[in-house]
Design an enzyme around this catalytic site. Structure first.
Site, PDB file in Angstrom:
ATOM      1  N   GLY A 125       0.689  -1.276  -0.022  1.00 17.58           N
ATOM      2  CA  GLY A 125      -0.110   0.039  -0.035  1.00 17.58           C
ATOM      3  C   GLY A 125       0.970   1.396  -0.145  1.00 17.58           C
ATOM      4  O   GLY A 125       1.793   1.465  -0.937  1.00 17.58           O
ATOM      5  N   ASP A 126       0.612   2.119   0.799  1.00 14.43           N
ATOM      6  CA  ASP A 126       1.504   3.264   1.013  1.00 14.43           C
ATOM      7  C   ASP A 126       2.236   3.081   2.211  1.00 14.43           C
ATOM      8  O   ASP A 126       2.682   4.361   2.856  1.00 14.43           O
ATOM      9  CB  ASP A 126       0.512   4.655   1.070  1.00 14.43           C
ATOM     10  CG  ASP A 126      -0.668   4.534   2.336  1.00 14.43           C
ATOM     11  OD1 ASP A 126      -0.753   3.428   2.928  1.00 14.43           O
ATOM     12  OD2 ASP A 126      -1.286   5.488   2.467  1.00 14.43           O
ATOM     13  N   GLU A 127       2.674   2.268   2.887  1.00 13.16           N
ATOM     14  CA  GLU A 127       3.555   2.147   3.898  1.00 13.16           C
ATOM     15  C   GLU A 127       4.911   1.646   3.366  1.00 13.16           C
ATOM     16  O   GLU A 127       5.119   0.814   2.478  1.00 13.16           O
ATOM     17  CB  GLU A 127       3.021   0.909   4.881  1.00 13.16           C
ATOM     18  CG  GLU A 127       1.794   1.395   5.433  1.00 13.16           C
ATOM     19  CD  GLU A 127       1.128   0.251   6.446  1.00 13.16           C
ATOM     20  OE1 GLU A 127       0.468   0.677   7.259  1.00 13.16           O
ATOM     21  OE2 GLU A 127       1.559  -0.949   6.409  1.00 13.16           O
TER      22      GLU A 127
END
Length: 552
Positions: free
Chosen positions: A472-474
């Site tokens: 994801g956006d991690e």
């Protein structure tokens, strides 16, 4: 036989014997020598019949040559008499020096043994010294004994019959026959030696021809092999030094054969592959490593060793087969990279991040109050002799493998104040406002933002630090050797880089970033470290006003 009162006849006989003995020693083959021996008895010693019985390798005696009577020759030549029967004949009768004379009065007992013999008719003797048709006279032929004596090994027996003068040989005739048998034994031994030498020379020549053919086959197979081949020294101070290479290997490395002889394989391999080479540079060893080209580049190659000997008990050499595996290795590295890296950003993925983090940690706690890992099988702390813990149990009777003999414990700053302690900082990054970009502009725009964020993160850390995408956006950054203040500065700099506008399809977009800083130390698992950093990230995110969480 000439009478004792005729010395001039004896002189003529000696001349004949001299010529016969010369002929014996100049015969071209063993068969010619044997026939010359038989003929010499007839032409030089005055007997009408002569037979050469030769000892075979199995001990029995075979009629090898005959002279004086073609019918008798055809009858018994090639026939064999047992050694036992011959020993019996040579042990009976009258001993005339080395000769054996069996008179007709005793010879009848031999009529039924297996020794080949001929029969001659004639009247009974009228005088005491007259030869009887059933008399037998044998001259054993022995190799020379000590100091020229005749007590050596039996190589054959001369059988003679029917003296031309019709009388039993006198002292001179006996001496002549005895001396002749001695010389015949020497001639036969020499002829056998020459025959053995000739056979050995023929066999050696054939072996040399086969060896030359084998060497030529090896040379052609070596020189014209489609893959690289090399011969190197084995053992000693010069172990591995290249002695010979083929054209394929020279082309592969871009080096002439004359230059290759100045190197050993350890001079040509990539520095990181020296250990691999040393572990596999023995008989039957195999290795996959990088070899240096002349232009400074490296090529992946498979090395396979075998041992060849120069000659029997001679020097041993390593024959190394070198096969280029650049394409296969490239595919393998690509597959390995895909398995360990994020397909979108090219950063290490979650599994690779955990592997890198776990490789730095052992189970021994490094902060006060931490619980020691216990080996349930033995009921004591699962530490080795150096205090390092392990997450497996040793089987009974097997010594625990010390995987951390040279392990340097990972430590972390204590408390919330910066005490100057440096450790392995784990920066957990979560993007702010990323979901709205996906919702408003689509996943392609979101992917472009993630790729740019990955680039900025990678450009903002040091060489040796790890930037990974969890999903994801991690994102996660592993940065070793930082104090608390250093880690906070790094997080601030990375946040500043991320919030700069990102242009996607001509449109400017901005995302924010929240960072949580955790610290890895021995005694923790990789998941515990990441969870700690994740929790701190959420604490940091909640502590900021909502309008500041998003860059826009």
């Amino acid at each position: 036989m000439e009478t004792e009162s005729e010395p001039y006849v004896r002189l003529a006989t000696l001349r004949q014997l001299h010529q016969v003995m010369a002929d014996m020693n100049t015969a071209r083959s063993l068969a010619d020598t044997l026939q010359t021996v038989a003929d010499g008895v007839v032409t030089g010693l005055g007997y009408e019949l002569a037979c050469v019985n030769l000892v075979r390798p199995d001990g029995d005696l075979v009629v090898a040559a005959f002279a004086g009577n073609p019918a008798a020759e055809a009858l018994i030549t090639g026939r064999v008499g047992s050694r036992e029967s011959w020993e019996r004949r040579l042990s009976m009768g009258e001993q005339w020096g080395d000769l054996v004379f069996i008179p007709h009065t005793e010879g009848w007992v031999l009529d039924d043994d297996d020794v080949p013999q001929w029969y001659t008719d004639g009247p009974a003797p009228r005088f005491d010294d007259e030869w009887h048709p059933s008399d037998r006279l044998f001259a054993p032929m022995r190799t020379p004994g000590v100091q020229g004596g005749s007590c050596g090994e039996l190589i054959g027996v001369l059988s003679v019959d029917r003296p031309r003068n019709g009388r039993l040989p006198g002292a001179w005739g006996r001496e002549a026959l005895q001396m002749y048998a001695f010389q015949a034994a020497i001639a036969i031994s020499n002829a056998r030696l020459r025959a053995n030498m000739q056979r050995a020379l023929v066999r050696l020549e054939r072996e040399q021809q086969a060896l030359r053919a084998s060497e030529e086959s090896f040379r052609q197979a070596f020189e014209y092999a489609p893959s690289g081949m090399a011969i190197a020294e084995m053992g000693g101070d010069q172990h591995g030094r290249i002695l010979r290479t083929n054209d394929a290997l020279c082309r592969l490395l871009g080096r002439p054969a004359s230059a290759m002889r100045r190197y050993s394989f350890s001079d040509l391999v990539h520095p990181e592959d020296i250990g691999t080479l040393l572990r596999t540079s023995a008989e039957g060893g195999r290795a996959e490593l990088r070899l240096g080209r002349r232009d400074g580049t490296y090529v992946w190659a498979s090395l396979r060793n075998s041992v060849v000997a120069d000659a029997a008990d001679g020097p041993r050499f390593l024959l190394t087969h070198v096969e280029e595996i650049e394409e296969r290795k490239r595919r393998e590295l690509q597959l390995a990279h895909r398995a360990s890296h994020d397909s979108l950003t090219g950063l290490p993925n979650s599994a690779e991040l955990r592997a890198r983090l776990s490789s730095r940690l052992c189970q021994r706690p490094t902060h006060p109050g931490a619980l020691e890992p216990v080996d349930a099988a033995f009921g004591h702390p699962a530490f080795d002799a150096n205090g390092h813990g392990f997450d497996y149990r040793p089987s009974g009777g097997i010594e625990v493998y010390d995987a951390y003999d040279h392990h340097v414990h990972t430590t972390a700053p204590e408390g919330e104040q910066d005490d100057g302690t440096k450790g392995l900082a784990v920066l957990f990054c979560d993007l702010d406002g990323f979901k709205s970009i996906n919702d408003r502009f689509g996943h392609n725009a979101g992917d472009a933002v993630l790729i740019e964020v990955a680039r900025r993160l990678s450009g903002g850390v040091r060489d040796g630090d790890t930037v990974a995408r969890l999903g994801g956006d991690e994102f996660v950054v592993l940065a070793d050797g930082l104090a608390r203040a250093d880690a906070a500065d790094l997080a601030a700099r990375l946040r500043t880089e991320i919030i700069q506008p990102i242009r996607v399809d001509g449109r400017g977009m901005r995302v924010g970033a929240s960072f949580g800083i955790g610290w890895a130390h021995c005694g923790m698992t990789a998941d515990e470290v990441l969870k700690s950093a994740d929790e701190r990230m959420y604490v940091e995110k909640r502590s900021r006003p909502k309008q500041h969480r998003r860059a826009g």
